[in-house]
Scaffold this motif. Structure first.
Motif, PDB file in Angstrom:
ATOM      1  N   ILE A  52       6.453  10.842  86.171  1.00 18.36           N
ATOM      2  CA  ILE A  52       6.363  12.312  86.143  1.00 18.36           C
ATOM      3  C   ILE A  52       6.189  12.925  87.533  1.00 18.36           C
ATOM      4  CG2 ILE A  52       5.450  12.372  83.792  1.00 18.36           C
ATOM      5  CD1 ILE A  52       2.658  12.829  85.041  1.00 18.36           C
ATOM      6  N   ILE A  53       6.074  12.101  88.566  1.00 19.64           N
ATOM      7  CA  ILE A  53       5.909  12.636  89.920  1.00 19.64           C
ATOM      8  C   ILE A  53       7.285  12.932  90.505  1.00 19.64           C
ATOM      9  CG2 ILE A  53       5.102  12.135  92.256  1.00 19.64           C
ATOM     10  CD1 ILE A  53       2.842  10.560  91.017  1.00 19.64           C
ATOM     11  N   PRO A  54       7.539  14.193  90.873  1.00 16.60           N
ATOM     12  CA  PRO A  54       8.850  14.538  91.445  1.00 16.60           C
ATOM     13  C   PRO A  54       9.103  13.764  92.741  1.00 16.60           C
ATOM     14  CG  PRO A  54       7.606  16.518  90.886  1.00 16.60           C
ATOM     15  CD  PRO A  54       6.668  15.357  90.746  1.00 16.60           C
ATOM     16  N   PRO A  55      10.266  13.155  92.873  1.00 16.25           N
ATOM     17  CA  PRO A  55      10.567  12.386  94.089  1.00 16.25           C
ATOM     18  C   PRO A  55      10.413  13.199  95.376  1.00 16.25           C
ATOM     19  CG  PRO A  55      12.142  11.846  92.391  1.00 16.25           C
ATOM     20  CD  PRO A  55      11.316  12.992  91.861  1.00 16.25           C
ATOM     21  N   GLU A  56      10.672  14.505  95.329  1.00 16.42           N
ATOM     22  CA  GLU A  56      10.558  15.332  96.533  1.00 16.42           C
ATOM     23  C   GLU A  56       9.141  15.285  97.111  1.00 16.42           C
ATOM     24  OE1 GLU A  56      11.678  16.820  93.520  1.00 16.42           O
ATOM     25  OE2 GLU A  56      13.741  16.295  94.034  1.00 16.42           O
ATOM     26  N   SER A  57       8.130  15.188  96.234  1.00 12.57           N
ATOM     27  CA  SER A  57       6.752  15.158  96.728  1.00 12.57           C
ATOM     28  C   SER A  57       6.449  13.835  97.435  1.00 12.57           C
ATOM     29  CB  SER A  57       5.759  15.413  95.598  1.00 12.57           C
ATOM     30  OG  SER A  57       5.763  14.352  94.671  1.00 12.57           O
ATOM     31  N   ILE A  59       9.005  11.939  98.963  1.00  7.39           N
ATOM     32  CA  ILE A  59       9.880  11.927 100.132  1.00  7.39           C
ATOM     33  C   ILE A  59       9.316  12.786 101.259  1.00  7.39           C
ATOM     34  CG2 ILE A  59      12.156  12.636 100.967  1.00  7.39           C
ATOM     35  CD1 ILE A  59      13.205  11.884  98.113  1.00  7.39           C
ATOM     36  N   GLY A  60       8.830  13.971 100.936  1.00  3.19           N
ATOM     37  CA  GLY A  60       8.353  14.898 101.953  1.00  3.19           C
ATOM     38  C   GLY A  60       6.896  14.742 102.308  1.00  3.19           C
ATOM     39  N   GLY A  61       6.157  13.923 101.583  1.00  3.04           N
ATOM     40  CA  GLY A  61       4.724  13.767 101.822  1.00  3.04           C
ATOM     41  C   GLY A  61       4.424  12.805 102.955  1.00  3.04           C
ATOM     42  N   ILE A  62       3.166  12.757 103.333  1.00  2.23           N
ATOM     43  CA  ILE A  62       2.764  11.831 104.389  1.00  2.23           C
ATOM     44  C   ILE A  62       2.063  10.597 103.833  1.00  2.23           C
ATOM     45  CG2 ILE A  62       2.615  13.591 106.190  1.00  2.23           C
ATOM     46  CD1 ILE A  62      -0.410  13.575 105.808  1.00  2.23           C
ATOM     47  N   ASP A  63       1.685  10.628 102.560  1.00  4.25           N
ATOM     48  CA  ASP A  63       0.906   9.536 101.985  1.00  4.25           C
ATOM     49  C   ASP A  63       1.736   8.477 101.270  1.00  4.25           C
ATOM     50  OD1 ASP A  63      -1.474  10.682 102.875  1.00  4.25           O
ATOM     51  OD2 ASP A  63      -1.594  11.962 101.116  1.00  4.25           O
ATOM     52  N   GLY A  64       3.025   8.676 101.111  1.00  2.00           N
ATOM     53  CA  GLY A  64       3.846   7.699 100.412  1.00  2.00           C
ATOM     54  C   GLY A  64       3.675   7.781  98.908  1.00  2.00           C
ATOM     55  N   ILE A  65       3.915   6.676  98.236  1.00  4.61           N
ATOM     56  CA  ILE A  65       3.834   6.616  96.779  1.00  4.61           C
ATOM     57  C   ILE A  65       2.380   6.386  96.373  1.00  4.61           C
ATOM     58  CG2 ILE A  65       4.552   5.350  94.723  1.00  4.61           C
ATOM     59  CD1 ILE A  65       7.160   4.702  96.244  1.00  4.61           C
ATOM     60  N   PRO A  66       1.826   7.259  95.535  1.00  9.45           N
ATOM     61  CA  PRO A  66       0.426   7.061  95.120  1.00  9.45           C
ATOM     62  C   PRO A  66       0.271   5.855  94.192  1.00  9.45           C
ATOM     63  CG  PRO A  66       1.374   8.994  94.043  1.00  9.45           C
ATOM     64  CD  PRO A  66       2.414   8.477  94.987  1.00  9.45           C
ATOM     65  N   CYS A  67      -0.877   5.212  94.304  1.00 10.03           N
ATOM     66  CA  CYS A  67      -1.162   4.037  93.464  1.00 10.03           C
ATOM     67  C   CYS A  67      -1.624   4.410  92.064  1.00 10.03           C
ATOM     68  CB  CYS A  67      -2.230   3.168  94.124  1.00 10.03           C
ATOM     69  SG  CYS A  67      -1.660   2.349  95.602  1.00 10.03           S
ATOM     70  N   HIS A  68      -1.903   5.653  91.822  1.00  9.26           N
ATOM     71  CA  HIS A  68      -2.487   6.050  90.538  1.00  9.26           C
ATOM     72  C   HIS A  68      -1.451   6.500  89.510  1.00  9.26           C
ATOM     73  CE1 HIS A  68      -2.054   9.878  92.656  1.00  9.26           C
ATOM     74  NE2 HIS A  68      -1.916  10.394  91.450  1.00  9.26           N
ATOM     75  N   ILE A  69      -0.171   6.285  89.742  1.00 15.53           N
ATOM     76  CA  ILE A  69       0.850   6.678  88.774  1.00 15.53           C
ATOM     77  C   ILE A  69       0.624   5.913  87.476  1.00 15.53           C
ATOM     78  CG2 ILE A  69       3.317   6.650  88.221  1.00 15.53           C
ATOM     79  CD1 ILE A  69       3.885   7.069  91.169  1.00 15.53           C
ATOM     80  N   VAL A  70       0.512   6.622  86.391  1.00 20.87           N
ATOM     81  CA  VAL A  70       0.239   6.000  85.096  1.00 20.87           C
ATOM     82  C   VAL A  70       1.513   5.335  84.579  1.00 20.87           C
ATOM     83  CG1 VAL A  70      -0.493   6.417  82.725  1.00 20.87           C
ATOM     84  CG2 VAL A  70      -1.548   7.687  84.595  1.00 20.87           C
ATOM     85  N   ASP A  71       1.399   4.054  84.248  1.00 17.52           N
ATOM     86  CA  ASP A  71       2.545   3.333  83.698  1.00 17.52           C
ATOM     87  C   ASP A  71       2.730   3.749  82.243  1.00 17.52           C
ATOM     88  OD1 ASP A  71       4.247   0.703  84.497  1.00 17.52           O
ATOM     89  OD2 ASP A  71       3.880   0.780  82.345  1.00 17.52           O
ATOM     90  N   PRO A  72       3.970   4.008  81.817  1.00 19.04           N
ATOM     91  CA  PRO A  72       4.183   4.445  80.434  1.00 19.04           C
ATOM     92  C   PRO A  72       3.868   3.391  79.381  1.00 19.04           C
ATOM     93  CG  PRO A  72       6.276   4.194  81.564  1.00 19.04           C
ATOM     94  CD  PRO A  72       5.202   3.977  82.586  1.00 19.04           C
TER      95      PRO A  72
END
Length: 186
Positions: A52-57, A59-72
């Motif tokens: 559910i996290i938009p790729p733009e956030s 791509i444009g962010g400084i922190d990279g991919i967050p570790c807290h993304i909930v797996d479906p």
């Protein structure tokens, strides 16, 4: 691994913050493993779905991919890590989805460079927050760099999953935008 996918475009990602953090993490992992003469950074290109996290956030962010993304899949995951696979079907199940201007459903997944370093094979454990402990140095625990697992894709097939627990171990490289056509019989 997805013959019914039609690629709409592939976007190359270039983010200096991500690249700098990724390079520093390579140095850190190498330094932590300098006593092992057979050590390899083990960098692989793997697929990732941001759900559910938009790729733009990302791509444009400084922190990279967050570790807290909930797996479906609440039962078959490896906790609070960034789940990747060499098989795009795993990422497809977790793809970011949106409707284009014509109302057609489209999906987006990443192809990332991932530093796996020293890996540990483990069964799914939804409580994980970091890889298992490898050993102690001067009384301090040293963990593995990543976890390898097998995701039960269907009754007959498993897909390899590779999980890291630090955003800096991942360099988002490409965003793949695609649509799925009807499934073909094999």
């Amino acid at each position: 691994s997805m013959p019914n996918a039609k690629i709409n475009y592939i976007y190359q990602i270039q983010n200096c913050f991500h690249l700098q953090n990724f390079n520093l993490q390579q140095q850190t992992i190498s330094a932590n493993n300098n006593s092992n003469e057979n050590f390899s950074l083990n960098v692989e290109n793997l697929f990732f779905g941001s759900n559910i996290i938009p790729p733009e956030s990302i791509i444009g962010g400084i922190d990279g991919i967050p570790c807290h993304i909930v797996d479906p899949d609440p039962n078959q995951n490896w906790g609070a890590g960034i789940h990747h696979s060499p098989d795009a079907r795993y990422a497809d199940e977790r793809a970011f989805q949106y409707l284009d201007k014509n109302g057609d459903k489209r999906k987006q997944i990443f192809l990332n460079s991932v530093i796996l370093g020293n890996t540990f094979k483990q069964k799914p454990d939804t409580n994980l927050k970091r890889p298992s402990k490898r050993h102690d140095i001067n009384g301090m625990p040293v963990s593995y760099d990543s976890i390898l697992g097998d995701y039960k894709f269907s009754r007959k097939e498993t897909i390899p999953v590779k999980v890291v627990y630090k955003s800096v171990q991942v360099l988002p490289s490409f965003l793949i935008d695609y649509t799925l056509g009807p499934k073909t019989k094999s």
